[in-house]
Write a protein that holds these residues in place. Structure first.
Motif, PDB file in Angstrom:
ATOM      1  N   LYS A   2      -6.339  10.209 -37.324  1.00  0.00           N
ATOM      2  CA  LYS A   2      -6.066   9.698 -38.671  1.00  0.00           C
ATOM      3  C   LYS A   2      -6.677  10.621 -39.710  1.00  0.00           C
ATOM      4  O   LYS A   2      -7.741  11.162 -39.536  1.00  0.00           O
ATOM      5  CB  LYS A   2      -6.647   8.298 -38.818  1.00  0.00           C
ATOM      6  CG  LYS A   2      -6.462   7.722 -40.205  1.00  0.00           C
ATOM      7  CD  LYS A   2      -5.734   6.426 -40.169  1.00  0.00           C
ATOM      8  CE  LYS A   2      -5.678   5.771 -41.531  1.00  0.00           C
ATOM      9  NZ  LYS A   2      -4.531   6.106 -42.310  1.00  0.00           N
ATOM     10  N   TRP A   4      -7.463  11.033 -44.051  1.00  0.00           N
ATOM     11  CA  TRP A   4      -7.818  10.193 -45.176  1.00  0.00           C
ATOM     12  C   TRP A   4      -7.689  10.964 -46.491  1.00  0.00           C
ATOM     13  O   TRP A   4      -7.842  12.173 -46.518  1.00  0.00           O
ATOM     14  CB  TRP A   4      -9.262   9.698 -45.024  1.00  0.00           C
ATOM     15  CG  TRP A   4      -9.500   9.040 -43.705  1.00  0.00           C
ATOM     16  CD1 TRP A   4      -9.973   9.625 -42.573  1.00  0.00           C
ATOM     17  CD2 TRP A   4      -9.237   7.693 -43.364  1.00  0.00           C
ATOM     18  NE1 TRP A   4     -10.031   8.717 -41.553  1.00  0.00           N
ATOM     19  CE2 TRP A   4      -9.591   7.513 -42.016  1.00  0.00           C
ATOM     20  CE3 TRP A   4      -8.751   6.598 -44.070  1.00  0.00           C
ATOM     21  CZ2 TRP A   4      -9.466   6.292 -41.360  1.00  0.00           C
ATOM     22  CZ3 TRP A   4      -8.638   5.389 -43.420  1.00  0.00           C
ATOM     23  CH2 TRP A   4      -8.992   5.240 -42.074  1.00  0.00           C
ATOM     24  N   GLY A  31     -12.144   4.230 -47.124  1.00  0.00           N
ATOM     25  CA  GLY A  31     -11.066   5.031 -46.557  1.00  0.00           C
ATOM     26  C   GLY A  31     -10.857   6.380 -47.206  1.00  0.00           C
ATOM     27  O   GLY A  31      -9.720   6.864 -47.284  1.00  0.00           O
TER      28      GLY A  31
END
Length: 132
Positions: A2, A4, A31
Protein backbone atom coordinates in the motif's frame (compact mmCIF):
# COMPACT_ATOMS: atom_id res chain seq x y z
CA UNK A 1 2.45 -2.76 -0.87
CA UNK A 2 0.00 0.00 0.00
CA UNK A 3 1.08 3.54 -0.79
CA UNK A 4 -0.02 6.67 1.04
CA UNK A 5 -0.36 10.37 0.19
CA UNK A 6 2.52 12.65 1.15
CA UNK A 7 2.24 15.29 3.87
CA UNK A 8 5.18 17.69 4.16
CA UNK A 9 5.54 19.44 7.50
CA UNK A 10 7.54 22.62 8.00
CA UNK A 11 8.88 23.63 11.39
CA UNK A 12 8.68 27.13 12.80
CA UNK A 13 11.52 29.57 13.36
CA UNK A 14 13.80 28.58 16.24
CA UNK A 15 12.27 25.09 16.29
CA UNK A 16 13.35 21.64 15.08
CA UNK A 17 11.26 18.97 13.32
CA UNK A 18 11.73 16.59 16.26
CA UNK A 19 9.81 19.01 18.49
CA UNK A 20 6.74 18.29 16.38
CA UNK A 21 6.97 14.49 16.58
CA UNK A 22 3.57 14.05 18.31
CA UNK A 23 1.88 16.18 15.63
CA UNK A 24 3.57 14.30 12.80
CA UNK A 25 2.67 10.93 14.34
CA UNK A 26 -0.96 12.02 14.55
CA UNK A 27 -0.95 13.03 10.88
CA UNK A 28 0.72 9.73 9.93
CA UNK A 29 -1.92 7.80 11.88
CA UNK A 30 -4.52 9.30 9.53
CA UNK A 31 -2.94 7.64 6.48
CA UNK A 32 -0.10 9.90 5.33
CA UNK A 33 3.61 9.50 4.81
CA UNK A 34 4.97 12.51 6.70
CA UNK A 35 8.15 14.20 5.56
CA UNK A 36 9.74 16.97 7.60
CA UNK A 37 12.76 19.00 6.64
CA UNK A 38 15.46 20.82 8.54
CA UNK A 39 15.81 24.31 7.23
CA UNK A 40 17.86 27.39 8.03
CA UNK A 41 20.19 25.64 10.47
CA UNK A 42 22.71 27.90 12.16
CA UNK A 43 25.33 27.25 14.80
CA UNK A 44 26.07 30.24 17.01
CA UNK A 45 28.70 29.85 19.70
CA UNK A 46 28.20 26.09 19.72
CA UNK A 47 24.39 26.24 19.92
CA UNK A 48 22.37 24.97 16.96
CA UNK A 49 19.32 27.02 16.10
CA UNK A 50 16.99 27.67 13.18
CA UNK A 51 16.12 31.10 11.89
CA UNK A 52 14.16 30.91 8.66
CA UNK A 53 13.20 34.52 8.09
CA UNK A 54 9.56 33.58 8.69
CA UNK A 55 9.50 30.95 5.95
CA UNK A 56 10.87 33.11 3.17
CA UNK A 57 13.41 30.48 2.10
CA UNK A 58 11.91 27.29 3.46
CA UNK A 59 9.35 26.89 0.70
CA UNK A 60 12.21 25.77 -1.55
CA UNK A 61 12.80 22.81 0.80
CA UNK A 62 9.17 21.76 0.31
CA UNK A 63 9.55 21.93 -3.46
CA UNK A 64 12.71 19.81 -3.27
CA UNK A 65 10.78 17.05 -1.51
CA UNK A 66 7.89 17.16 -4.00
CA UNK A 67 10.33 17.19 -6.91
CA UNK A 68 12.27 14.23 -5.48
CA UNK A 69 9.21 12.01 -5.04
CA UNK A 70 7.83 13.12 -8.41
CA UNK A 71 11.03 11.97 -10.12
CA UNK A 72 11.49 8.88 -7.89
CA UNK A 73 8.01 7.63 -6.92
CA UNK A 74 9.41 4.23 -5.90
CA UNK A 75 12.19 5.61 -3.69
CA UNK A 76 12.43 3.87 -0.32
CA UNK A 77 9.08 2.01 -0.53
CA UNK A 78 9.69 0.33 2.84
CA UNK A 79 10.39 3.63 4.62
CA UNK A 80 8.31 6.07 2.57
CA UNK A 81 5.64 4.31 0.50
CA UNK A 82 4.45 7.54 -1.13
CA UNK A 83 1.59 7.60 -3.62
CA UNK A 84 2.37 10.57 -5.87
CA UNK A 85 -0.83 10.07 -7.86
CA UNK A 86 -2.63 11.66 -4.90
CA UNK A 87 -2.42 15.32 -3.94
CA UNK A 88 0.50 16.35 -1.77
CA UNK A 89 -0.46 18.19 1.42
CA UNK A 90 1.81 20.83 2.92
CA UNK A 91 1.44 22.35 6.36
CA UNK A 92 3.44 23.64 9.23
CA UNK A 93 3.81 25.92 12.18
CA UNK A 94 4.86 29.55 12.00
CA UNK A 95 7.44 29.86 9.21
CA UNK A 96 6.54 26.36 8.03
CA UNK A 97 2.95 27.48 7.57
CA UNK A 98 4.10 30.48 5.59
CA UNK A 99 6.20 28.17 3.44
CA UNK A 100 3.07 26.08 2.74
CA UNK A 101 1.22 29.18 1.54
CA UNK A 102 4.16 30.17 -0.67
CA UNK A 103 4.20 26.70 -2.25
CA UNK A 104 0.51 27.09 -3.08
CA UNK A 105 1.22 30.48 -4.64
CA UNK A 106 4.03 29.01 -6.79
CA UNK A 107 1.62 26.35 -8.01
CA UNK A 108 -1.28 28.70 -8.64
CA UNK A 109 0.55 31.69 -10.11
CA UNK A 110 3.26 31.01 -12.73
CA UNK A 111 4.65 34.55 -12.32
CA UNK A 112 4.91 34.39 -8.53
CA UNK A 113 8.33 35.57 -7.32
CA UNK A 114 9.35 36.23 -10.94
CA UNK A 115 11.70 39.13 -10.24
CA UNK A 116 13.17 37.87 -6.98
CA UNK A 117 16.30 35.88 -6.08
CA UNK A 118 14.06 32.79 -5.82
CA UNK A 119 13.20 32.93 -9.53
CA UNK A 120 16.53 31.31 -10.44
CA UNK A 121 15.75 28.36 -8.17
CA UNK A 122 12.14 28.07 -9.35
CA UNK A 123 12.90 28.40 -13.04
CA UNK A 124 16.15 26.40 -13.17
CA UNK A 125 16.28 22.88 -14.55
CA UNK A 126 13.43 23.56 -16.96
CA UNK A 127 11.21 25.01 -14.25
CA UNK A 128 11.12 21.72 -12.34
CA UNK A 129 10.21 23.35 -9.03
CA UNK A 130 7.40 25.39 -10.56
CA UNK A 131 6.03 22.16 -12.02
CA UNK A 132 6.47 20.18 -8.78
Amino acid sequence: QKRWPLFIFGHGDLMFPSQYAPTMLTVASQGFVVAAYWSCIHVIQGDTTTQCDAGLATFVEVLKIVDFFSRHPDANPDIAPVNMSESVTVGGHSGGGRAALMVAAVRDSPGYLKDTPYAKVLDGNGGAFRKA
